[in-house]
Each structure stands twice: as structure tokens, then as C-alpha cells.
Design an enzyme around this catalytic site. Structure first.
Site, PDB file in Angstrom:
ATOM      1  N   GLN A  41      51.989  15.748  17.238  1.00  0.00           N
ATOM      2  CA  GLN A  41      50.835  15.306  18.035  1.00  0.00           C
ATOM      3  C   GLN A  41      50.118  14.112  17.401  1.00  0.00           C
ATOM      4  O   GLN A  41      48.904  13.957  17.546  1.00  0.00           O
ATOM      5  CB  GLN A  41      49.864  16.469  18.246  1.00  0.00           C
ATOM      6  CG  GLN A  41      50.356  17.476  19.268  1.00  0.00           C
ATOM      7  CD  GLN A  41      50.525  16.858  20.665  1.00  0.00           C
ATOM      8  OE1 GLN A  41      49.804  15.945  21.044  1.00  0.00           O
ATOM      9  NE2 GLN A  41      51.486  17.361  21.426  1.00  0.00           N
ATOM     10  N   SER A  42      50.858  13.261  16.716  1.00  0.00           N
ATOM     11  CA  SER A  42      50.246  12.120  16.030  1.00  0.00           C
ATOM     12  C   SER A  42      49.605  11.120  16.992  1.00  0.00           C
ATOM     13  O   SER A  42      50.271  10.594  17.890  1.00  0.00           O
ATOM     14  CB  SER A  42      51.320  11.412  15.199  1.00  0.00           C
ATOM     15  OG  SER A  42      50.828  10.188  14.716  1.00  0.00           O
ATOM     16  N   ASN A  43      48.321  10.834  16.758  1.00  0.00           N
ATOM     17  CA  ASN A  43      47.646   9.767  17.504  1.00  0.00           C
ATOM     18  C   ASN A  43      48.104   8.403  17.016  1.00  0.00           C
ATOM     19  O   ASN A  43      48.162   7.443  17.770  1.00  0.00           O
ATOM     20  CB  ASN A  43      46.129   9.863  17.293  1.00  0.00           C
ATOM     21  CG  ASN A  43      45.580  11.202  17.725  1.00  0.00           C
ATOM     22  OD1 ASN A  43      45.703  11.580  18.883  1.00  0.00           O
ATOM     23  ND2 ASN A  43      44.990  11.939  16.789  1.00  0.00           N
TER      24      ASN A  43
END
Ligand SMILES: *Cc1c(COP(=O)(O)O)cnc(C)c1O
Length: 339
Positions: A75-77
Site C-alpha cells: 500500500q505504498s503511497n
């Protein structure tokens, strides 16, 4: 300006707002709370990595790269913003996603940022949690080189001296806003992870000799380790700027690791309450992994009396709301809104 000779592309829509939060301030009955809206940088739902990417993408282009490679959690921004920035400048991208959080929810693996990554279009490779991810980045670059494509490696979170310049620039921007509003905050509070945000802010603040204390709320590492990482990168950033690293004494590097909970990316009750509190008082969305835990830290410190009604505090909103739908199980009341 100190940073004007470094290559930079434009990704931000403009200066991000610094806003007063009247309802939240009243409700907590403590310091005057302001928010610096780096969730509103503008690139593909925004966030703090956009500032770092203005310098990193410019460096990639200056080196003649055709492809950028980076890494992050599922879920890396950072990964989402990197793909968007690469697209805007005609660069291909490959992203290596580490399965760092193992909660098994379908939303975590298919919704939120990963859905946006797929829409933005990139090449995704998965590696198990705890892998040597820097070796994987290097191997990928060599593989692309063998195919005749020059790749530029962006480290996790965009946190090196080049990316940190984005937060040196943010420090200058914020100091101008504080001067205009005649504010003298007791602290600038934000979520700290791969360290580039805090290191850049501290370097920029030291460079301008302004006396603005920064408090990083850790989302992963324990206090001593986080402070060490931030200090190292801040010193390197000052050197990169051509300044004496001694202008930043070690004691100015402050992190608090009391709000991590069970671990990186794992929801806490404090995070859920903090996300709901800011949404319900001010209509602003935080995220479950970073800004939600950072804000939970600020709210708890206010309730404990660490900041009082005589203080002004600024919370740096680093973005990330794109991940909320990946954490549906933690927020949804499962009410059936259905005809
Ligand atoms: C990456 C990130 C952070 C942490 O910034 P670092 O520079 O990695 O310390 C905070 N908030 C959000 C939403 C992020 O994506």
C-alpha cells in the site's frame, strides 16, 4: 535560494495551504492546531512523496534515464506517486512491492494504492516481507541495462539527499507562511517513516536559523533507531547543500515511537479514532499507515498535557488517504447501504 541550482521538475500544483483547525482546537481544549496540507500536493491524490519526486525525477532525466525503479510496501503511497510522476515525464516504471503486512484482507492486496498503481500503469514485481530489497532494485537495474535501457533507482520513500531537498523546500515554504501569519509554533508534528521528510525539514529549518522544533511520530522504527536514521540523512543533506552539518545538533532530532502499535501498517485503536476525529470535526481525511498514527500521537500528547492552551502546533499532513479503502475492515461499520 539555497536549492535553486539543483535540477527540479514541477509536480506540485502550488504552495500547499496552512490552515487553522478551529473545531478540533475547541474540541481538544488545548493548543491552537494548524495543519500544513501536503496531502494536497496534487499528483494522483497527492502526498509528501511528490515534493521529493520533483528533485528525483529531475535527476533521473539529467542522467538520461528512460526507466525508474522503486520499492515499497503493498500500500505504498510513494510507489503510487512515483508511477504518476514517471508517467508525466515519459519515463517507464518498475515497482517492487514487499509483502510487509500480512493481514490477508482482499482489500489490502487489491484496493487502495495498488488499484491506483494498476490504473496508472506500471510493471509490478512482488517479493516476500524481509527480502533484501535493495539487492532486488540493483538486480532489476542490471537486467534492464542488459536490455539496453538505462534505469534510475529511487530508494524506498524517495529518502536520500536528493529527495530530502523536497522537504528543505517545504521548510522554506512553511517558514514564510508562519511569518505571514505571525505564528511561533511550539512544534511541527508529522509521521516519520523512511526519514526523508523529517531530515529535509530539519536541514531546511537549520539552514534558515529558525527555531521551529520538529517532532516525528514513528510509524515503524523504535525511537533511537528512527532518530539515528533521520540525523544521518539530515547531516548528509546539509553537506549536499554545501552547509556545515554541525548547524544541526543531534538533540534537535526528536522522534516518538509510542504510536506504532503492533507494527508497520497494522491498524491501532488510536489511529482509527484519530482518522474519525479529524474527518468529523474538520472534514479532512488522514490515512491508516502514516498520518493517522502521526495524528493519533499529536492528539494523545495534547490530552496528556504535553502541549497546552498557550501553545500553537502545526501538523504536517503527509497524505495517504488513498490507502483508506485498503483498510475497509478496520473502519467500516458493515452497514448495508443498499436498496
Ligand atoms: C512516506 C509517508 C510518510 C513518511 O515520510 P518519510 O519521508 O518516509 O519519513 C508519511 N506520511 C505518508 C502518507 C507517507 O506516504
Amino acid at each position: 535560494m539555497l536549492i535553486s541550482h539543483f535540477p527540479r521538475v514541477q509536480l506540485l500544483h502550488g504552495v500547499t495551504p496552512l490552515e487553522f483547525l478551529p473545531n478540533l482546537t475547541r474540541q481538544l481544549n488545548g493548543p491552537k492546531i494548524y495543519i500544513k496540507r501536503d496531502d494536497a500536493t496534487g499528483l494522483a491524490t497527492g502526498g509528501n512523496k511528490t515534493r521529493k519526486l520533483e528533485f528525483l525525477i529531475a535527476d533521473a532525466l539529467a542522467q538520461g534515464a528512460q526507466h525508474v525503479i522503486t520499492q515499497g510496501a503493498t500500500q505504498s503511497n510513494h510507489v503510487r506517486q512515483t508511477i504518476a510522476a514517471a508517467n508525466k515525464f515519459g519515463l517507464k516504471s518498475t515497482v517492487i512491492l514487499e509483502q510487509r503486512v500480512n493481514d490477508g484482507s482482499v482489500d489490502y492486496y487489491q484496493n487502495g494504492n495498488i488499484l491506483l498503481d494498476e490504473i496508472l500503469g506500471t510493471h509490478i514485481e512482488l517479493v516476500p516481507g524481509g527480502s533484501d530489497i535493495n539487492a532486488a532494485l540493483q538486480a532489476k537495474a542490471e537486467q534492464l541495462a542488459a536490455q539496453g535501457e538505462q534505469a534510475y533507482i529511487i530508494p524506498g520513500g524517495g529518502s536520500n539527499v536528493i529527495g530530502a531537498l523536497g522537504y528543505v523546500a517545504c521548510a522554506f515554504e512553511l517558514i514564510t507562511q508562519l511569518n505571514t501569519l505571525q505564528l511561533q509554533p511550539s512544534a511541527l508534528v508529522h509521521a516519520t517513516g523512511s526519514s526523508g521528510t523529517q531530515a529535509g525539514l530539519l536541514a531546511g529549518i537549520a539552514a534558515t536559523h529558525s527555531n521551529l522544533p520538529v517532532l516525528g511520530i514513528s510509524v515503524r522504527a523504535e525511537k533511537t533507531k528512527q532518530e539515528h536514521n533521520v540525523y544521518q540523512l539530515a547531516q548528509q543533506t546539509l553537506t549536499h547543500l554545501g552547509l556545515d552539518p554541525a548547524i544541526l545538533p543531534a538533540e534537535k532530532v526528536q522522534a516518538n515511537s509510542d504510536y506504532v502499535g503492533e507494527g508497520y501498517g497494522i491498524a491501532t485503536a488510536g489511529m482509527i479514532e484519530a482518522v474519525q476525529l479529524l474527518a468529523r470535526t474538520e472534514g479532512i481525511l488522514l490515512d491508516p499507515v502514516y498520518s493517522g498514527k502521526g495524528f493519533a500521537g499529536l492528539v494523545d500528547l495534547i490530552r496528556q498535557g504535553y502541549f497546552t492552551a498557550d501553545d500553537e502546533v502545526v501538523f504536517l499532513h503527509t497524505g495517504g488517504a488513498a490507502a483508506l479503502s485498503a483498510y475497509r475492515d478496520d473502519f467500516s461499520t458493515h452497514a448495508a447501504y443498499k436498496l
